[in-house]
Design a protein around this motif. Structure first.
Motif, PDB file in Angstrom:
ATOM      1  N   LYS B 102       0.679  -1.182  -0.127  1.00  0.00           N
ATOM      2  CA  LYS B 102      -0.095  -0.039  -0.032  1.00  0.00           C
ATOM      3  C   LYS B 102       0.934   1.380   0.105  1.00  0.00           C
ATOM      4  O   LYS B 102       1.986   1.326   0.775  1.00  0.00           O
ATOM      5  N   TYR B 116       1.310   3.187 -11.259  1.00  0.00           N
ATOM      6  CA  TYR B 116       0.373   2.460 -10.485  1.00  0.00           C
ATOM      7  C   TYR B 116       0.956   2.445  -9.071  1.00  0.00           C
ATOM      8  O   TYR B 116       1.920   2.264  -8.696  1.00  0.00           O
ATOM      9  N   ILE B 117      -0.026   3.209  -8.210  1.00  0.00           N
ATOM     10  CA  ILE B 117       0.436   3.100  -6.811  1.00  0.00           C
ATOM     11  C   ILE B 117      -0.652   2.029  -6.062  1.00  0.00           C
ATOM     12  O   ILE B 117      -1.624   2.369  -6.186  1.00  0.00           O
ATOM     13  N   ALA B 118       0.185   1.047  -5.347  1.00  0.00           N
ATOM     14  CA  ALA B 118      -0.783   0.113  -4.917  1.00  0.00           C
ATOM     15  C   ALA B 118      -1.656   0.417  -3.884  1.00  0.00           C
ATOM     16  O   ALA B 118      -1.414   1.248  -2.906  1.00  0.00           O
ATOM     17  N   PRO B 119      -2.934   0.318  -4.137  1.00  0.00           N
ATOM     18  CA  PRO B 119      -3.881   0.634  -2.860  1.00  0.00           C
ATOM     19  C   PRO B 119      -3.959  -0.262  -1.630  1.00  0.00           C
ATOM     20  O   PRO B 119      -4.765  -0.209  -0.446  1.00  0.00           O
ATOM     21  N   TYR B 120      -3.533  -1.501  -1.809  1.00  0.00           N
ATOM     22  CA  TYR B 120      -3.667  -2.328  -0.551  1.00  0.00           C
ATOM     23  C   TYR B 120      -2.263  -3.249  -0.655  1.00  0.00           C
ATOM     24  O   TYR B 120      -1.308  -3.156  -1.581  1.00  0.00           O
ATOM     25  N   ALA B 258      -5.481 -20.643  -1.282  1.00  0.00           N
ATOM     26  CA  ALA B 258      -4.707 -21.037  -0.181  1.00  0.00           C
ATOM     27  C   ALA B 258      -5.330 -22.063   0.689  1.00  0.00           C
ATOM     28  O   ALA B 258      -6.299 -21.730   1.200  1.00  0.00           O
ATOM     29  N   GLY B 358      -6.158   1.279 -19.555  1.00  0.00           N
ATOM     30  CA  GLY B 358      -6.004   2.743 -19.778  1.00  0.00           C
ATOM     31  C   GLY B 358      -7.171   3.309 -19.212  1.00  0.00           C
ATOM     32  O   GLY B 358      -7.216   4.489 -19.451  1.00  0.00           O
ATOM     33  N   VAL B 359      -8.051   2.884 -18.642  1.00  0.00           N
ATOM     34  CA  VAL B 359      -9.417   3.549 -18.071  1.00  0.00           C
ATOM     35  C   VAL B 359      -9.476   3.545 -16.673  1.00  0.00           C
ATOM     36  O   VAL B 359      -9.677   4.590 -16.127  1.00  0.00           O
ATOM     37  N   LYS B 360      -9.357   2.412 -15.942  1.00  0.00           N
ATOM     38  CA  LYS B 360      -9.177   2.302 -14.633  1.00  0.00           C
ATOM     39  C   LYS B 360      -7.686   2.667 -13.626  1.00  0.00           C
ATOM     40  O   LYS B 360      -8.154   3.312 -12.897  1.00  0.00           O
ATOM     41  N   TYR B 361      -6.959   2.323 -14.130  1.00  0.00           N
ATOM     42  CA  TYR B 361      -5.632   2.741 -13.578  1.00  0.00           C
ATOM     43  C   TYR B 361      -4.398   2.325 -14.473  1.00  0.00           C
ATOM     44  O   TYR B 361      -4.657   1.747 -15.540  1.00  0.00           O
ATOM     45  N   GLY B 362      -3.301   2.695 -14.274  1.00  0.00           N
ATOM     46  CA  GLY B 362      -2.294   2.517 -15.046  1.00  0.00           C
ATOM     47  C   GLY B 362      -2.090   3.366 -16.134  1.00  0.00           C
ATOM     48  O   GLY B 362      -2.756   4.589 -16.361  1.00  0.00           O
TER      49      GLY B 362
END
Lengths: 106, 532
Positions: B102, B116-120, B258, B358-362
């Motif tokens: 995160k 992209y910066i990870a949100p989690y 898992a 290219g729409v939601k992130y990145g």
């Protein structure tokens, strides 16, 4: 040897993958794909029959090692703002999606 | 002795006994990174060119020094307060840039995720923090893990092998293996889909453990082949690998693959006797198939004699310790490992890659576009490198109804046969009753940078001794066993039945102990001062 992936098939694949390829890249990619098909065709020689099972995972999942499915409940994601911040275009907290073209479906 | 080359367990002991602080360990490690790593990987810059570039490791894509400093201070406060800071207290480690943390970029070695910066945070990263480890940065890899040399990363310069910087690190966890070998962190977390922990570990002379599929959570791992991906550790010794597995293994409500299987005490397993264990050798792992680009044919050769001799020497040591060596163990479907992988991994990869749009992130194209389809094409065409493109195109070809000739179903059946080979040899009531199989990890030692890259078939075949493990889901451990005449490390691989990591670690540890006084154990990569 005839290429498994002809120029026409390749063009169709590029379209399905939604890729605009830089100049000159297409020929390299098509050559590599056809080389990979040489390896894949080796699978034709495997002695398999209708009795041979398929394996979607190597390790089988049974009741003993599978987790109980989570309860199907909705909840507010704690990272909402961080997720929205990643979108290239936002409006009033919504992600803006460019116009969707109307084209003949295959 | 500087702490940057100490084992993780020794660093944790020094910190817990207040002989050194976690902050001091961190600063020493960061200094080490600054002195050997050179430029960190970035998009839209040149690959290594200058003399300094060519002699540096380039393992990192980014340092997370502030993040690590926060963790170090917390550990030091816990020690001061008399609390238990965990088994990996103050141990510096790196994470392959395929795990999310995160607030920290997660690039997957691709331009498409370069912003992209990870949100989690991935489960394994959370568990390493709970064990007291400090994440000092992210390390480079093949783009989306697609490759076996780390040369396909969009973040340049790509990693170079610390033992000989003109050689590849292997891949896809090449930054991980290089960082560990060069003393840039005692541990790295990597992932293994067809050999991506074990092959670079062997090339860089480190330990690498691919756990059983489902032993370690994949939550927070950017996916390649969802039925094959396994996170695991790269370390400089077997005990450290056991410590990491102990920390990260186990069920996770956020990943329903898992497995719900109790986690044993791996450390307790380590020092047990290996007397009476049945260890197999298979001829199928002593020959290699390769693609001849000139003729377009697949050819077969015996494996390099130096590697074969090294593996037979390991078998000799294990026999001295009382293990029973069983020869001529048949694994007849081994040769189908790569063709099967070409199908299954490509189909899974193409499915996983469709989300980048290219729409939601990145990344999004900076060129004008008329509509959504054009945005997709321009964004994906510009921001994916050739490996993701090859995998998408092949995945679509192999699975699309109009082109499908039953490739995917056939590959799943081949996978079942490969699994069945291993079940037969590990069957406790069968003819072979093996506890483990001993094989070379790789068909060659580290090859020159630029020597194979571009030939996607030959590159894939460098995974031929590791890939069947992933098809079968079983665990595999590689340990360094010596050097070839060019001074490059050789790795030996132990394979065992599902969830037998403890036994594999025990074998690795037994070999480590019996050879601990041999001269080759004192060798360090030339980057490291001789007296460190």
């Amino acid at each position: 040897m005839t290429d498994k992936i002809s120029s026409d098939v390749f063009k169709r694949l590029v379209d399905l993958a939604s890729l605009e390829l830089p100049e000159g890249e297409g020929e390299y990619l098509r050559k590599e794909l056809n080389n990979q098909m040489v390896s894949i065709e080796v699978l034709e020689s495997i002695p398999i029959d209708a009795e041979t099972g398929t394996a979607a995972h190597g390790v089988p999942y049974t009741e003993m090692n599978s987790p109980v499915p989570r309860e199907d409940v909705s909840r507010q994601d704690p990272h909402r703002e961080d997720i929205l911040k990643q979108a290239p275009e936002l409006e009033d907290g919504y992600i803006v999606v460019p116009d969707i073209s109307h084209e003949e479906l295959y | 002795m500087k702490t940057y080359y100490l084992p993780a367990y020794a660093i944790a002991d020094l910190i817990k006994s207040r002989q050194i602080s976690a902050v001091e360990v961190l600063e020493e490690t960061l200094e080490r990174v600054r002195s050997v790593d050179g430029r960190a990987g970035q998009v839209d810059v040149s690959n290594a060119q200058s003399k300094e570039d060519l002699n540096s490791v380039h393992a990192f894509t980014q340092l997370a020094d502030e993040h690590a400093r926060g963790q170090a201070e917390k550990i030091d406060q816990m020690v001061k307060a008399g609390e238990n800071p965990g088994p990996l207290a103050g141990v510096p480690y790196t994470a392959k840039d395929i795990f999310t943390v995160k607030g920290i970029p997660a690039t997957a070695g691709s331009k498409i995720l370069s912003n992209y910066i990870a949100p989690y945070t991935a489960t394994v990263i959370e568990r390493m923090a709970e064990a007291g480890a400090m994440m000092i940065g992210k390390v480079n890899l093949d783009e989306f893990t697609y490759g076996s040399s780390s040369e396909s990363s969009a973040l340049k310069p790509v990693p170079r092998n610390p033992w000989d910087t003109s050689r590849v690190t292997g891949g896809s966890s090449g930054g991980s293996a290089a960082a560990v070998a060069a003393g840039e962190g005692a541990i790295s977390l990597g992932t293994d889909t067809g050999g991506s922990i074990r092959q670079p570990a062997a090339f860089c002379g480190t330990v690498g453990l691919k756990p059983t599929y489902g032993r370690v959570s994949r939550y927070g791992l950017i996916a390649f082949g969802s039925s094959l991906d396994c996170p695991g550790p790269l370390t400089r010794n077997v005990m450290d690998a056991a410590l990491v597995l102990q920390a990260i293994a186990g069920e996770d409500p956020r990943d329903n693959t898992a497995a719900v299987v109790p986690v044993p005490d791996y450390l307790a397993e380590l020092e047990k006797d290996i007397h009476g264990l049945r260890i197999g050798l298979s001829e199928e792992f002593f020959r290699v198939t390769y693609f001849d680009a000139k003729t377009g044919e697949l050819k077969e050769n015996p494996i390099d004699n130096e590697i074969k001799d090294a593996i037979l020497s390991v078998a000799g040591y294990l026999a001295q310790l009382g293990a029973d060596i069983v020869v001529d163990v048949p694994l007849p479907h081994t040769k189908y490992g790569i063709p099967t992988y070409f199908v299954i991994s490509r189909v899974e990869a193409s499915s996983n890659l469709l989300r980048y749009d290219g729409v939601k992130y990145g990344y999004r194209t900076d060129q004008p576009f008329a509509d959504l389809r054009e945005l997709y094409r321009k964004t994906r065409g510009a921001a994916f490198g050739v490996e993701p493109k090859l995998r998408m195109l092949m995945g679509i070809y192999l699975s699309a109804a109009q082109f499908d000739k039953g490739y995917y179903q056939r590959a799943l059946k081949a996978r079942a046969l490969i699994r069945s080979d291993f079940e037969t040899i590990f069957d406790p009531k069968g003819k072979y009753r093996l506890d483990a199989l001993l094989t070379p990890t790789t068909p060659s030692t580290a090859f020159p940078i630029g020597g194979v890259y571009g030939d996607s078939v030959l590159m894939q075949y460098s995974d031929q001794l590791t890939v069947t493990t992933n098809h079968a889901g079983i665990p595999g451990l590689t340990v360094p066993v010596g050097f070839d005449k060019e001074g490059l490390p050789i790795g030996a691989q132990f394979l065992g039945p599902d969830y037998s990591e403890g036994l594999l670690l025990r074998l690795g540890r037994a070999f480590e102990k019996v050879t601990e006084n041999e001269d080759w154990r004192d060798r360090r990569p030339p980057l490291l001062p001789a007296n460190d």
